[in-house]
Design a protein around this motif. Sequence first.
Motif, PDB file in Angstrom:
ATOM      1  N   UNK A  91      17.272   0.739  -5.532  1.00 25.67           N
ATOM      2  CA  UNK A  91      16.407  -0.430  -5.673  1.00 25.67           C
ATOM      3  C   UNK A  91      15.450  -0.252  -6.846  1.00 25.67           C
ATOM      4  N   UNK A  92      14.912  -1.371  -7.310  1.00 23.50           N
ATOM      5  CA  UNK A  92      13.880  -1.362  -8.341  1.00 23.50           C
ATOM      6  C   UNK A  92      12.569  -1.767  -7.674  1.00 23.50           C
ATOM      7  N   UNK A  93      11.592  -0.879  -7.738  1.00 22.48           N
ATOM      8  CA  UNK A  93      10.350  -1.046  -6.993  1.00 22.48           C
ATOM      9  C   UNK A  93       9.184  -1.071  -7.953  1.00 22.48           C
ATOM     10  N   UNK A  94       8.384  -2.127  -7.909  1.00 21.69           N
ATOM     11  CA  UNK A  94       7.162  -2.210  -8.699  1.00 21.69           C
ATOM     12  C   UNK A  94       6.031  -1.598  -7.888  1.00 21.69           C
ATOM     13  N   UNK A  95       5.189  -0.790  -8.542  1.00 19.62           N
ATOM     14  CA  UNK A  95       4.141  -0.080  -7.819  1.00 19.62           C
ATOM     15  C   UNK A  95       2.823  -0.153  -8.582  1.00 19.62           C
ATOM     16  N   UNK A  96       1.780  -0.570  -7.892  1.00 21.11           N
ATOM     17  CA  UNK A  96       0.424  -0.439  -8.425  1.00 21.11           C
ATOM     18  C   UNK A  96      -0.166   0.855  -7.882  1.00 21.11           C
ATOM     19  N   UNK A  97      -1.129   1.413  -8.594  1.00 19.74           N
ATOM     20  CA  UNK A  97      -1.742   2.656  -8.138  1.00 19.74           C
ATOM     21  C   UNK A  97      -0.801   3.838  -8.167  1.00 19.74           C
ATOM     22  N   UNK A  98       0.173   3.821  -9.066  1.00 23.06           N
ATOM     23  CA  UNK A  98       1.198   4.865  -9.089  1.00 23.06           C
ATOM     24  C   UNK A  98       0.669   6.219  -9.530  1.00 23.06           C
ATOM     25  N   UNK A  99      -0.502   6.266 -10.152  1.00 24.87           N
ATOM     26  CA  UNK A  99      -1.047   7.547 -10.608  1.00 24.87           C
ATOM     27  C   UNK A  99      -2.004   8.175  -9.604  1.00 24.87           C
ATOM     28  N   UNK A 100      -2.255   7.501  -8.489  1.00 26.29           N
ATOM     29  CA  UNK A 100      -3.157   8.031  -7.478  1.00 26.29           C
ATOM     30  C   UNK A 100      -2.496   9.076  -6.603  1.00 26.29           C
ATOM     31  N   UNK A 101      -3.238   9.561  -5.624  1.00 24.80           N
ATOM     32  CA  UNK A 101      -2.733  10.606  -4.729  1.00 24.80           C
ATOM     33  C   UNK A 101      -1.443  10.188  -4.045  1.00 24.80           C
ATOM     34  N   UNK A 102      -1.441   9.025  -3.429  1.00 26.59           N
ATOM     35  CA  UNK A 102      -0.257   8.549  -2.714  1.00 26.59           C
ATOM     36  C   UNK A 102       0.793   8.056  -3.696  1.00 26.59           C
ATOM     37  N   UNK A 103       0.367   7.308  -4.701  1.00 22.06           N
ATOM     38  CA  UNK A 103       1.314   6.733  -5.645  1.00 22.06           C
ATOM     39  C   UNK A 103       2.112   7.757  -6.418  1.00 22.06           C
ATOM     40  N   UNK A 104       1.477   8.842  -6.851  1.00 24.76           N
ATOM     41  CA  UNK A 104       2.207   9.861  -7.615  1.00 24.76           C
ATOM     42  C   UNK A 104       3.243  10.556  -6.737  1.00 24.76           C
ATOM     43  N   UNK A 105       2.899  10.817  -5.483  1.00 22.11           N
ATOM     44  CA  UNK A 105       3.857  11.455  -4.577  1.00 22.11           C
ATOM     45  C   UNK A 105       4.995  10.500  -4.230  1.00 22.11           C
ATOM     46  N   UNK A 106       4.660   9.235  -3.962  1.00 25.97           N
ATOM     47  CA  UNK A 106       5.672   8.261  -3.574  1.00 25.97           C
ATOM     48  C   UNK A 106       6.606   7.925  -4.730  1.00 25.97           C
ATOM     49  N   UNK A 107       6.056   7.736  -5.925  1.00 25.38           N
ATOM     50  CA  UNK A 107       6.916   7.397  -7.070  1.00 25.38           C
ATOM     51  C   UNK A 107       7.874   8.537  -7.378  1.00 25.38           C
ATOM     52  N   UNK A 108       7.411   9.793  -7.279  1.00 18.65           N
ATOM     53  CA  UNK A 108       8.305  10.934  -7.497  1.00 18.65           C
ATOM     54  C   UNK A 108       9.390  10.982  -6.437  1.00 18.65           C
ATOM     55  N   UNK A 109       9.010  10.753  -5.192  1.00 18.53           N
ATOM     56  CA  UNK A 109       9.985  10.751  -4.096  1.00 18.53           C
ATOM     57  C   UNK A 109      11.057   9.681  -4.315  1.00 18.53           C
ATOM     58  N   UNK A 110      10.650   8.468  -4.664  1.00 20.54           N
ATOM     59  CA  UNK A 110      11.609   7.388  -4.860  1.00 20.54           C
ATOM     60  C   UNK A 110      12.510   7.650  -6.062  1.00 20.54           C
ATOM     61  N   UNK A 111      11.935   8.197  -7.134  1.00 20.25           N
ATOM     62  CA  UNK A 111      12.737   8.479  -8.332  1.00 20.25           C
ATOM     63  C   UNK A 111      13.805   9.518  -8.058  1.00 20.25           C
TER      64      UNK A 111
END
Length: 449
Positions: free
Chosen positions: A152-172
Amino acid sequence: MGIECSDIVATPRAEVFAWFARRGAFTRLAPPWQPVTLLAEADSLATGRAVLGLPGGLRWVAAHDPEQYRPPERFADAVATDGPASWPVSRLPWRHIHEFAEVDDVHTRVIDRVRTPIPESALRPMFDYRYRQLTNDLAAHRRAAESGWQSATIAMTGASGLVGSALSAFLSTGGHRVVRLVRHSPRHPDERQWDPAAPAADLLADIDAVVHLAGASIAGRFTTTHRRAIADSRIEPTRRLAELAVTAGVDTFVSASAIGYYGYDRGDQKLTENSERGDGFLAEVVEQWEDACEPAAVGGVRVVRVRTGIVQSPSGGTLRLLRPLFSAGLGGRIGDGRQWLSWIGIDDLVDIYHRALWDDTLRGPVNAVAPQPVRNSEYTRVLARVLHRPALLPVPSFGPAVLLGKQGARELAEASQRVTPTQLVKAGHTFRTEDLEQTLRHLLGRTGN
């Protein structure tokens, strides 16, 4: 001197190798207790270079060895430089060979061979952490795939924060594309400029799902300015993004929320997603924040509001503040310590956001907390035990008020909320670590007694 470690994961070898080759793998495997920051990720396991930031402004540049690149059997990296100027590799030799041996069609042995003068006792916790992360991440992606969720293609705000950085890495690493919605001009192909007050009409073009994490930090003194920043950074930006999700044809809209919805003190009452809103400034803000998602729900988008508990991670949040105090033997309960603390490990929170993306049965509010909340006094004892330190200095009730003000202390430091993850339990969700001590030992590299 060298060390060899290995573990078996229940995933075919080609899939394991592909996981390592994707962006985000280093972030997912880097122990959060180590003072290392990823400055630049390698773009190739064959010839790429990763740049790591170390304390004191030093840098560690790890270069991949093309001669050792044999997919899906192995790849290797070695230290190239350390510091602003080049250092001979002999100053801090590090050569790491990653091997993947096929056990059978569905199992792979991951083998790490490292040549380094660093003692094995210092490295073993790191590799134990890496294997737990790899095993759990692969299992989470497997559950999603079995449910029918594809790339999937997922748009994310706050991707550099604590949760966002972990979640974006996990999804990638799971093979998904994460498009980061940023305030600045885009610097990478997977960034799009986002104006929270007036998002561009094509901001969510070709997007399957939105994960909305952005918002001003809640921590701080609850001055008029701070309260306004908390509200203004959440309510209207969420509403505008939710409206845009409808016109863009987005399937799923997952928005951050908080257990602050339940108020600052509900006694021993067990709070579920159906419990009424509580009292206080944060409860009012969270209600309006969640209501701002309604345009998407009315427009036919599946909306999930993730009511997050107290996130446990040495990289941010309360644990980042408490760890040095407890390590110095200066930690202790707050007041009488009877306040309920509904916590969640950072990796379990990542799994919950992941499930919100792929599980079509989840809608509305979802309590993102571990199944076993604890009182503040128990949290204090467990953290002290994990760090092998005493916790003999209780913090008087007026202490948090000095830093946060009376209202901030009441709604943050002294808040008591006994929240249960009712919707997740109903969905049969699997938590990585339901036990607080097990979670803290994993996050702090203290898995021994």
